[in-house]
Scaffold this motif. Structure first.
Motif, PDB file in Angstrom:
ATOM      1  N   GLY A 167      -7.995  -2.114   3.135  1.00 28.48           N
ATOM      2  CA  GLY A 167      -7.464  -0.820   2.711  1.00 28.48           C
ATOM      3  C   GLY A 167      -8.436  -0.003   1.884  1.00 28.48           C
ATOM      4  N   HIS A 168      -8.524   1.251   2.222  1.00 24.92           N
ATOM      5  CA  HIS A 168      -9.395   2.171   1.481  1.00 24.92           C
ATOM      6  C   HIS A 168      -8.912   3.594   1.675  1.00 24.92           C
ATOM      7  CE1 HIS A 168     -11.019   2.200   5.607  1.00 24.92           C
ATOM      8  NE2 HIS A 168     -11.422   3.437   5.356  1.00 24.92           N
ATOM      9  N   THR A 169      -9.385   4.476   0.776  1.00 30.33           N
ATOM     10  CA  THR A 169      -9.290   5.906   1.042  1.00 30.33           C
ATOM     11  C   THR A 169     -10.688   6.347   1.441  1.00 30.33           C
ATOM     12  OG1 THR A 169      -9.621   6.337  -1.324  1.00 30.33           O
ATOM     13  CG2 THR A 169      -7.350   6.382  -0.511  1.00 30.33           C
ATOM     14  N   ASP A 170     -10.780   7.389   2.252  1.00 32.76           N
ATOM     15  CA  ASP A 170     -12.091   7.887   2.660  1.00 32.76           C
ATOM     16  C   ASP A 170     -12.635   8.839   1.595  1.00 32.76           C
ATOM     17  OD1 ASP A 170     -12.020   6.394   4.965  1.00 32.76           O
ATOM     18  OD2 ASP A 170     -11.995   8.092   6.353  1.00 32.76           O
ATOM     19  N   GLY A 171     -13.957   8.892   1.485  1.00 29.94           N
ATOM     20  CA  GLY A 171     -14.606   9.748   0.486  1.00 29.94           C
ATOM     21  C   GLY A 171     -14.239   9.309  -0.923  1.00 29.94           C
ATOM     22  N   LEU A 320      -3.363   4.041   1.862  1.00 33.06           N
ATOM     23  CA  LEU A 320      -4.670   3.456   2.166  1.00 33.06           C
ATOM     24  C   LEU A 320      -4.662   3.157   3.660  1.00 33.06           C
ATOM     25  CD1 LEU A 320      -4.987   0.861  -0.759  1.00 33.06           C
ATOM     26  CD2 LEU A 320      -5.847   3.207  -0.687  1.00 33.06           C
ATOM     27  N   HIS A 321      -5.842   3.039   4.240  1.00 29.86           N
ATOM     28  CA  HIS A 321      -5.895   2.666   5.658  1.00 29.86           C
ATOM     29  C   HIS A 321      -7.033   1.688   5.882  1.00 29.86           C
ATOM     30  CE1 HIS A 321      -8.825   5.966   5.468  1.00 29.86           C
ATOM     31  NE2 HIS A 321      -9.417   5.383   6.511  1.00 29.86           N
ATOM     32  N   GLY A 322      -6.991   1.048   7.031  1.00 35.29           N
ATOM     33  CA  GLY A 322      -8.021   0.095   7.421  1.00 35.29           C
ATOM     34  C   GLY A 322      -7.908  -0.132   8.918  1.00 35.29           C
TER      35      GLY A 322
HETATM   36 FE   FE2 Z   1     -11.500   5.088   6.746  1.00 32.14          FE
END
Ligand code: FE2
Ligand code: AKG
Length: 363
Positions: A167-171, A320-322
């Protein structure tokens, strides 16, 4: 029948309203873009992609008309998109005439399927009042990039391209929209939306989404307090590192980062499993809160296997996405998504754009 927001909110508890508004939005955008495309040559359509702002402004009224004729509106869809961790817009475009899957972020090949995918992404974002934007420091500032598996020989990029993503956010090292970098005011905010257009996904490798409200429900009050303290270090994501050195002279790290933000009664998050650490290794409570967040991510990941022709609009503030592991096969007919970003640019300072660009943000 007019579908009011109240109605949608009510039945979305059962998931029906959510699916209905997504289906209406998909159809409205598909029809508006098809009509627009039918009046242009391929070259003319391709040329529009250099001016995403103009293209969005041209398509938005057409989408509004299509939505109104289906009992909805852009305002309804925008409110909906901001309340949802992710919109999955199924079969919103037709991925025709594609070449083999490329093996690098850039360039996106100029084929009918990629042009229509890109125009449709810009159309979706314009309909929810988001500009389609890039950052000059990522992949040379290209507005759309290929998310594909890389062949051997590209080091970390090859490894990462074939691997799962947590999981992360972009930027993630950019400020949230509404905040400014304390030293360099030119640094633009991270995106509000991550927009993924699926061209190929033969093994149905899912993108994953972790809704922030599900994560919050698994965190204690102590964890929530710790995550709001400026006690984390966030490092740059791999795709930004080279560009940041070129533009800023160094990678952009945040040394006193808060991960969780209370924003007018709702929560926003920024986080990346792979680039976030605690600032002071003695600070056990900071580590425990981050570990709890990671555990919550593992419990809350919703699999979203995108089919060719689907677009996912992931809300980069409240989710969050992955993704799962694509595996090492590359080229030919392997997985191929296009990615771009959406941002409400109403309050972006003129200095936060790269000179001479209408879509590329600094750095
Ligand atoms: Fe991403
Ligand atoms: O491949 C995917 O489904 C998502 C990739 C992603 O999140 C990224 O490249 O930042």
């Amino acid at each position: 029948m007019r579908i009011t927001l109240a109605y949608i909110t009510f039945i979305s508890l059962a998931g029906v309203g959510t699916q209905l508004i997504q289906a209406i939005f998909s159809e409205a955008v598909r029809v508006a873009v098809s009509k627009w495309r039918s009046n242009l040559t391929f070259e003319q359509a391709l040329e529009y992609l250099a001016r995403p702002g103009d293209l969005g402004r041209e398509l938005q009224p057409a989408i509004e008309r299509e939505l109104i004729s289906r009992g909805s509106s852009c305002a309804d869809v925008q409110a909906f998109a901001w309340a949802q961790p992710c919109l999955k817009l199924e079969a919103i475009f037709q991925p025709d005439d594609l070449p083999d899957t490329p093996t690098d972020f850039c360039p996106v090949p100029g084929a009918e399927g990629t042009v229509i995918a890109r125009v449709t992404a810009i159309a979706c974002l314009a309909a929810i009042n988001s500009a389609t934007i890039s950052y000059g420091s990522e992949n040379g500032g290209d507005l759309f990039v290929n998310l594909v598996v890389f062949p051997p020989g590209r080091g970390k990029f090859t490894v990462k391209s074939a691997d799962k993503m947590s999981g992360h956010t972009d930027g993630v090292t950019f400020p949230l929209r509404g905040h400014r970098h304390p030293v360099n005011g030119r640094i633009a905010p991270s995106p509000d939306f991550v927009c993924l257009s699926a061209l190929r996904n033969p093994k149905q490798v899912p993108t994953t989404v972790m809704p922030l409200d599900h994560l919050m429900a698994r965190l204690s009050q102590d964890h929530i307090e710790e995550l709001q303290k400026p006690q984390y270090i966030i490092g740059s994501q791999l795709t930004f590192r080279e560009g940041m050195v070129d533009i800023l002279g160094d990678e952009l790290d945040v040394d006193d980062a808060q991960l969780l933000f209370s924003m007018n009664g709702s929560w926003w998050i920024r986080f990346s499993h792979s680039t976030t650490q605690i600032a002071d290794i003695g600070q056990k409570s900071a580590q425990e809160a981050m570990d709890a967040l990671k555990h919550a991510c593992a419990d809350c990941a919703i699999a979203l296997p995108l089919q060719p022709g689907d677009i996912a609009l992931i809300n980069n503030r409240i989710a969050l996405h992955g993704r799962s592991e694509p595996g090492s096969e590359y080229g030919e007919q392997t997985r191929w998504l296009l990615r771009t970003y959406g941002l409400d640019v109403t309050d972006i300072d003129p200095s936060q754009w790269h000179d001479g660009s209408t879509f590329m943000l600094y750095p």
